[in-house]
Scaffold this active site. Sequence first.
Site, short mmCIF file in Angstrom:
data_model
loop_
_atom_site.label_atom_id
_atom_site.label_comp_id
_atom_site.label_asym_id
_atom_site.label_seq_id
_atom_site.Cartn_x
_atom_site.Cartn_y
_atom_site.Cartn_z
CD GLU A 184 12.95 -0.60 -1.80
OE1 GLU A 184 13.91 -0.18 -1.15
OE2 GLU A 184 12.28 0.13 -2.53
CG ASN A 199 15.50 3.37 -8.21
OD1 ASN A 199 16.30 3.05 -7.35
ND2 ASN A 199 14.24 2.98 -8.21
CB CYS A 246 10.55 -0.74 -6.43
SG CYS A 246 10.66 0.26 -4.96
O1 G3H Z 1 12.42 2.20 -6.29
C1 G3H Z 1 12.15 1.96 -5.11
C2 G3H Z 1 12.00 3.05 -4.15
O2 G3H Z 1 12.00 2.55 -2.83
C3 G3H Z 1 10.80 3.88 -4.42
O3 G3H Z 1 10.76 4.97 -3.56
O4 G3H Z 1 8.34 5.53 -3.69
O5 G3H Z 1 9.97 7.16 -2.78
O6 G3H Z 1 9.91 6.63 -5.22
P1 G3H Z 1 9.69 6.13 -3.83
#
Ligand code: G3H
Length: 476
Positions: free
Chosen positions: A252, A156, A286
């Site tokens: 993570e 992603n 996430c």
């Molecule tokens: O998908 C996991 C990422 O760490 C989310 O990052 O909150 O900047 O979209 P973000």
Amino acid sequence: MAEIKEYKNLINGEWKESKEQITIYSPIDNKEIGKVQAMTHKEIDDAMAAAKAAMKAWREVPIVERAKVLYKAAELLEKRKDEIGEILAEEVAKNLKSAVSEVVRTADLIRYTAEEGIRVHGEVMKGDTFEAASKNKLAIIRREPMGVVLAIAPFNYPINLSASKIAPALIGGNVVIFKPPTQGAISGLLLTQVFEEAGLPKGVLNSVTGKGSVIGDYLIAHPDVNFINFTGSTEVGEKIGEVSGMKPILLELGGKDAAIVLEDADLEKAASEIVAGAFSYSGQRCTAIKRVLVEEKVADKLAEILEKKVNSLSVGDPFDNAEITPLISNKAADFVEELIDDAVNKGAKVINHPKREGNLIWPGVFDNVTLDMRIAWEEPFGPVLPIIRVKDENEAIEINNKSEYGLQAAIFTKDTTRALEIADKLEVGTVHMNNKTQRGPDNFPFLGIKKSGVGVQGIRYSIESMTKLKSVVINI
Ligand code: G3H
């Protein structure tokens, strides 16, 4: 027909081809967009050996020189933001605007990492707070690199969540084996190219691509790896925990972030934040808001505003900058559909009807979701949002904390004292007040508890996680 490009792996300063390749198709239209290498175990061993050989010299490079490479990488990356952004958009079906801003955000992150890395100093401690014999003891405490860092990034954010591992590892004096996501590998390899062009010595950064079933376990169990930094599913994260033995890890993983809406909240503002939090990149984050816990008194009103806002989201082609774009795969869309069917069969009220065409799912909001429904607990990683009505904040806290995940939560209220009291009781890594859940700003600590992760990221925290303390005690 345009020639399909083949992307090689950077091993010991050379771009290497393997015997077999993996074809990468776009989730937008299934068009072939390139090929990446399917490495063998022997080739992985070569990459590890190159990294190990480069370790000694790289850790001795003065930190300002290491920082110069990062500044250069940031500059080169920013220059190529449109070209790399386009490939990223095509490869993971992220809308073009967000793809380009991911590249720019990453250049900023790399620069900040260089600045922060220079300022990660050690400390000196005197032993005189203990028994008299300690009076003359002085500890000089420094940070040293871990060694070989294995950086595994998710689909992603194939640029940002790769660089957020690679850059802190490098500035900390580590060498890196970088495994980009297979869907996202081309973007990851372009990032690798940027670091190489910025002047990294050979072997300091090596990329590895291949079928997860062939190289996945081999990589994480590899004896030459000293540290694993992974972003991805909880399932794989747990596997890493099991296979990696006593190696230090930074994980993570998944989340089920709640937006808790209290009756005194500014509902317009809350709804805007919830929609942005739940539906950007079609919910494939996430940190996406994955459930709303709203006090009954204002639930009807909130649902009404959410319906309007969600209905106005654009759906379609990432290159038209649609807000909702195709999911990463049909399998991912099937899973989202399964959760929707389960909720509908158990009586959830459908507010926005999420129709589906292939891997494109229209955004859906479900009201009156009850705790026996899978969507109350499972992470869809798609554009669906369940609303669970609660009688009061205590019930919201209880439902939030029952989750196996503990990434983030958001509280919407005008009463800061009440919000602080609730924040204290929520079992998550971060609580946002009157704002959507999100990882950034990238210098903030980012962590999940329970099944959402291990360790702390965020620029300085990532550097600290990927370096270890070494203490030298002098008896003066
Ligand atoms: O998908 C996991 C990422 O760490 C989310 O990052 O909150 O900047 O979209 P973000």
